[in-house]
Design an enzyme around this catalytic site. Structure first.
Site, PDB file in Angstrom:
ATOM      1  N   ALA A  74      -9.149  -5.229  10.108  1.00 12.55           N
ATOM      2  CA  ALA A  74      -8.195  -4.358  10.486  1.00 12.55           C
ATOM      3  C   ALA A  74      -8.050  -4.503  12.465  1.00 12.55           C
ATOM      4  O   ALA A  74      -7.450  -5.811  12.217  1.00 12.55           O
ATOM      5  CB  ALA A  74      -8.516  -2.800  10.783  1.00 12.55           C
TER       6      ALA A  74
ATOM      7  N   CYS B 241      -6.766   7.131   4.304  1.00 10.99           N
ATOM      8  CA  CYS B 241      -5.782   7.317   5.879  1.00 10.99           C
ATOM      9  C   CYS B 241      -6.811   9.015   5.943  1.00 10.99           C
ATOM     10  O   CYS B 241      -7.012   9.999   5.479  1.00 10.99           O
ATOM     11  CB  CYS B 241      -4.675   8.049   5.646  1.00 10.99           C
ATOM     12  SG  CYS B 241      -3.630   8.270   6.682  1.00 10.99           S
TER      13      CYS B 241
ATOM     14  N   ASN C 196     -15.153  -3.055   4.870  1.00  5.79           N
ATOM     15  CA  ASN C 196     -14.282  -2.887   5.565  1.00  5.79           C
ATOM     16  C   ASN C 196     -14.949  -2.168   7.119  1.00  5.79           C
ATOM     17  O   ASN C 196     -15.257  -1.110   7.003  1.00  5.79           O
ATOM     18  CB  ASN C 196     -12.927  -2.366   5.028  1.00  5.79           C
ATOM     19  CG  ASN C 196     -11.866  -1.988   5.885  1.00  5.79           C
ATOM     20  OD1 ASN C 196     -11.225  -0.970   6.234  1.00  5.79           O
ATOM     21  ND2 ASN C 196     -11.327  -2.793   7.407  1.00  5.79           N
ATOM     22  N   GLY C 197     -14.569  -2.479   8.646  1.00  6.33           N
ATOM     23  CA  GLY C 197     -15.812  -1.853   9.766  1.00  6.33           C
ATOM     24  C   GLY C 197     -16.148  -2.851  10.802  1.00  6.33           C
ATOM     25  O   GLY C 197     -16.635  -3.309  10.338  1.00  6.33           O
TER      26      GLY C 197
ATOM     27  N   GLN D 190       0.937  -1.234   0.463  1.00  4.47           N
ATOM     28  CA  GLN D 190      -0.449   0.174   0.140  1.00  4.47           C
ATOM     29  C   GLN D 190       0.994   1.115   0.287  1.00  4.47           C
ATOM     30  O   GLN D 190       1.956   1.428   0.459  1.00  4.47           O
ATOM     31  CB  GLN D 190      -1.044   0.008   1.160  1.00  4.47           C
ATOM     32  CG  GLN D 190      -1.760   0.960   1.360  1.00  4.47           C
ATOM     33  CD  GLN D 190      -3.064   1.277   2.261  1.00  4.47           C
ATOM     34  OE1 GLN D 190      -2.240   1.539   3.737  1.00  4.47           O
ATOM     35  NE2 GLN D 190      -4.059   1.159   2.290  1.00  4.47           N
TER      36      GLN D 190
ATOM     37  N   LYS E 247      -8.218   1.702  -1.576  1.00  6.30           N
ATOM     38  CA  LYS E 247      -9.298   1.953  -0.477  1.00  6.30           C
ATOM     39  C   LYS E 247      -9.987   2.846  -0.414  1.00  6.30           C
ATOM     40  O   LYS E 247      -8.593   3.552   0.130  1.00  6.30           O
ATOM     41  CB  LYS E 247      -8.352   0.975   0.492  1.00  6.30           C
ATOM     42  CG  LYS E 247      -8.800   1.410   2.484  1.00  6.30           C
ATOM     43  CD  LYS E 247      -7.628   0.124   3.009  1.00  6.30           C
ATOM     44  CE  LYS E 247      -8.694  -0.439   4.501  1.00  6.30           C
ATOM     45  NZ  LYS E 247      -9.277   1.174   5.654  1.00  6.30           N
TER      46      LYS E 247
ATOM     47  N   HIS F 216     -14.139   1.180   3.844  1.00  4.86           N
ATOM     48  CA  HIS F 216     -14.441   1.708   5.109  1.00  4.86           C
ATOM     49  C   HIS F 216     -15.619   1.865   5.188  1.00  4.86           C
ATOM     50  O   HIS F 216     -15.603   2.851   4.715  1.00  4.86           O
ATOM     51  CB  HIS F 216     -13.724   1.521   5.383  1.00  4.86           C
ATOM     52  CG  HIS F 216     -13.166   1.976   7.540  1.00  4.86           C
ATOM     53  ND1 HIS F 216     -11.915   2.825   7.844  1.00  4.86           N
ATOM     54  CD2 HIS F 216     -14.152   1.972   8.047  1.00  4.86           C
ATOM     55  CE1 HIS F 216     -12.712   2.353   8.892  1.00  4.86           C
ATOM     56  NE2 HIS F 216     -13.271   2.214   8.824  1.00  4.86           N
TER      57      HIS F 216
END
Length: 656
Positions: free
Chosen positions: A523, A379, A499-500, A343, A419, A450
């Site tokens: 994660a 991010c 994701n999450g 990544q 992502k 996410h």
């Protein structure tokens, strides 16, 4: 910013690797000599598999919002004070620290002291052979006997690195030197058979490549070719946006203009359909994680059954500048191959494109050293966002599209993935619109969403309904492709990953069965309990005993020594990252003491004690206890070691 002595890794899903025995090694020898009262493990329970069915599951009303209910016999009363543990700040789980003003108890700008030897030995001679090119002018010690006598007493036992790979790269500097050094012969031992069979770390760059990057002389011919086209595409988009024209152009006209621009290529780029195939159907994926997603932790997750792992987020510009610390991030272990992705994050298109080409040419992509290049567009931390990278790209769709197009062109056979988050603001999600455009452009092989906005960071639960709605858009677009259109007919399926808040096997299977995603990326759930990948396979909660969890920590420590080294410097690094890992794993509440199931990642328990003293110790949120645990496997703390936990105001000072 990896892993094992062990066995063959695998997932049993046809990837050419077989799953190995994961029964824990005995840890009694580790505890011998420790404080028996403090580390009592005789009553540690064997692993229990707790299987829930619909009739056993309590109703939602039985759960107190935000609280993990503990069986009364395991509660620790604290009169006069709230017994609910404060929720930790999880911004660092995905992206390091944050600069928000109202942080409570965080240590900003942490610095970690380096271990210093009493007598510094010359690196050229640490293997017991060779000569120093500086000769008598060298400022370091060359006398082997004098250096060894100046070292602290060796640690007990066998060098874990030598035991794993058949030799010790730390050489004479190893803290377990007695186990692989013949004093009379002045020779370091090497087990050639084990050395050949053991795994190794790949995606390294040599000193010459590093120097070439630092001098800005590394050739990037594909980037030089594609970047002018991307600039022209930007000018074209800007002109179309700013020009008022009553005549509305058809989609056909738009495509024709883009093809005319594409005609400037000297050679055509790989189409996604021509790149190396990517299969993420029901793959158990470990998310890219900063600090704690290091190589040893990824090896641990592979050992527990993870199918796909990703490097820590690497910044494009330091990679292009040949930064040694940044180039440590794409490094991987052969146990992660062939399903390992790198990544990167970048605020500028040219940085992302050139960094991708450098990685593709400098790393071992030809032996599947890199599965895909993943662009970080989610991010949330201020430092990244304000530079224009990470989640800032969500508000610059055209820039993001050009960035991915350029990365796709220079990556050769390696596919490109992205992502993202739902958007930058809570009330204005734009992921559906963005995902539609990314799929139409055809430059990404997979998209991970996410289910939170940048503004949310890690507050409130992830929005899986929004993830599901976006997944349906991707699926419908694939099913509606025109079979008469050659380009659409050959277009591969774009994998869509959710994701999450995935904390249990039930969360993972709900994602793929109820919310229509191809897979779920894990994660924090893996940080708190790395055996979640085992649970997913078994479709059961695994009540790991304290001894099994201690054995997991032993494995991490040994993987860390392989990665960072078994000298004092390497041990200090390993101890620091082990403490970072324990800052998450201590949050695990054993399912055997929970009163209400299933466990939720956002729930915080009252003060509790374990079923034995070791279990209580492993659940401690006191960083001093984390250091005590590290001493079981890494020996006493060196006087140079200090550790500042992210969420504590005081630092640990070693006692002299």
């Amino acid at each position: 910013m990896e892993e094992t002595t062990e066995k063959e890794y695998g997932n049993g899903n046809g990837n050419g690797v077989t799953k190995r025995d994961i029964s824990p090694a005995p840890v009694a020898s580790v505890i011998d000599g420790m404080d028996a009262q403090y580390y009592k493990v005789d009553d540690a329970p064997a692993t229990k598999k707790i299987k829930l069915n619909d009739t056993e599951s309590p109703t939602v009303d039985a759960r107190d919002k935000g609280i993990a209910r503990i069986k009364p016999e395991f509660l620790i009363p604290k009169p006069g004070k709230s017994t609910i543990l404060a929720p930790p700040d999880d911004d660092d789980a995905e992206a390091g620290g944050t600069k928000r003003k109202k942080e409570r108890g965080q240590n900003k700008n942490r610095r970690f002291a380096k271990a210093r030897e009493v007598l510094k030995f010359c690196e050229s001679l640490k293997d017991g052979e060779g000569t120093c090119k500086f000769g008598n002018d060298c400022k370091f010690e060359h006398d082997v006997a004098k250096y060894i006598s100046s070292k602290p007493a060796d640690l007990d036992g066998t060098c874990p690195v030598f035991d794993a790979i058949g030799f010790c790269p730390s050489g004479l500097k190893c803290r377990w030197l007695h186990s692989h050094y013949i004093v009379e012969a002045g020779k370091l031992l090497v087990d050639e058979d084990k050395k050949v069979k053991s795994g190794r770390e790949i995606n390294r760059i040599d000193r010459d490549t590093q120097n070439t990057l630092q001098k800005k002389k590394f050739p990037v011919p594909k980037s030089d070719q594609i970047l002018p086209y991307l600039d022209a595409l930007k000018e074209h988009d800007t002109k179309e946006q700013n020009t008022f024209n009553s005549e509305v152009k058809t989609e056909e006209d738009e495509q024709k203009e883009k093809k005319d621009l594409a005609a400037t290529y000297i050679e055509p780029p790989f189409l996604p359909s021509e790149k190396r195939p990517l299969n993420l159907h029901h793959a158990k994926i470990l998310s890219p994680l900063t600090t704690v997603g290091n190589l040893p932790f990824r090896r641990l997750c592979r050992w527990f059954g993870a199918d796909v792992t990703y490097s820590e987020m690497a910044l494009a510009l330091p990679l292009l500048q040949g930064s040694k610390s940044e180039w440590a991030l794409p490094r991987s272990h052969t146990s992660e191959i062939p399903r390992f992705g790198v990544q990167i994050a970048a605020p500028k298109i040219w940085q992302a494109v050139k960094a991708t080409e450098v990685l593709a040419s400098a790393c071992e992509t030809q032996i599947s050293g890199i599965q895909d290049f993943n662009l970080n567009c989610g991010c949330p931390i201020d430092l990244i966002y304000r530079s224009g990278a990470g989640s800032a790209l969500l508000d610059s769709a055209s820039k993001l599209v050009r960035m991915l197009k350029g990365m796709n062109y220079v990556s050769g056979e390696v596919p490109v993935t992205a992502k993202i988050r739902m958007g930058t603001r809570d009330n204005h999600p734009n992921a559906k619109k963005l995902v539609t455009r990314l799929v139409n452009e055809g430059d990404v092989a997979a998209i991970t969403l996410h289910g939170r906005s940048r503004q949310q960071r890690y507050t409130r639960v992830a929005d899986w309904n929004y993830i599901s709605e976006t997944a349906e858009i991707v699926r419908d677009m694939y099913e509606a492709k025109d079979e008469n259109n050659k380009e659409q007919r050959e277009r591969r399926k774009v994998w869509f990953i959710g994701n999450g808040d995935c904390y249990s096997w039930r969360d993972w299977w709900d994602g793929v069965e109820k919310y229509n995603v191809d897979s779920v990326m894990i994660a924090r759930g893996a940080l708190i309990k790395p055996w979640i990948f085992e649970e997913i396979d078994a479709k059961q909660y695994l009540d790991k005993s304290a001894t099994e969890r201690l054995d997991m920590i032993r494995k991490f420590a040994h993987f860390g020594l392989e990665h960072w080294g078994s000298d004092e410097y390497g041990i200090n690094n390993c101890r620091r990252f082990l403490c970072e890992f324990l800052s998450f794993s201590c949050r695990y509440v054993p399912v055997g003491i929970l009163e209400v199931m299933p466990p939720k990642i956002q729930d915080r328990p009252p003060m509790w004690r374990g079923r034995n003293e070791l279990e209580t110790l492993l659940g401690s949120g006191d960083y001093k206890d984390w250091i005590k645990i590290s001493e079981m496997f890494l020996g006493p703390v060196h006087e140079s070691f200090d550790f500042k936990p992210k969420h504590k105001s005081n630092a640990y000072d070693a006692e002299g």
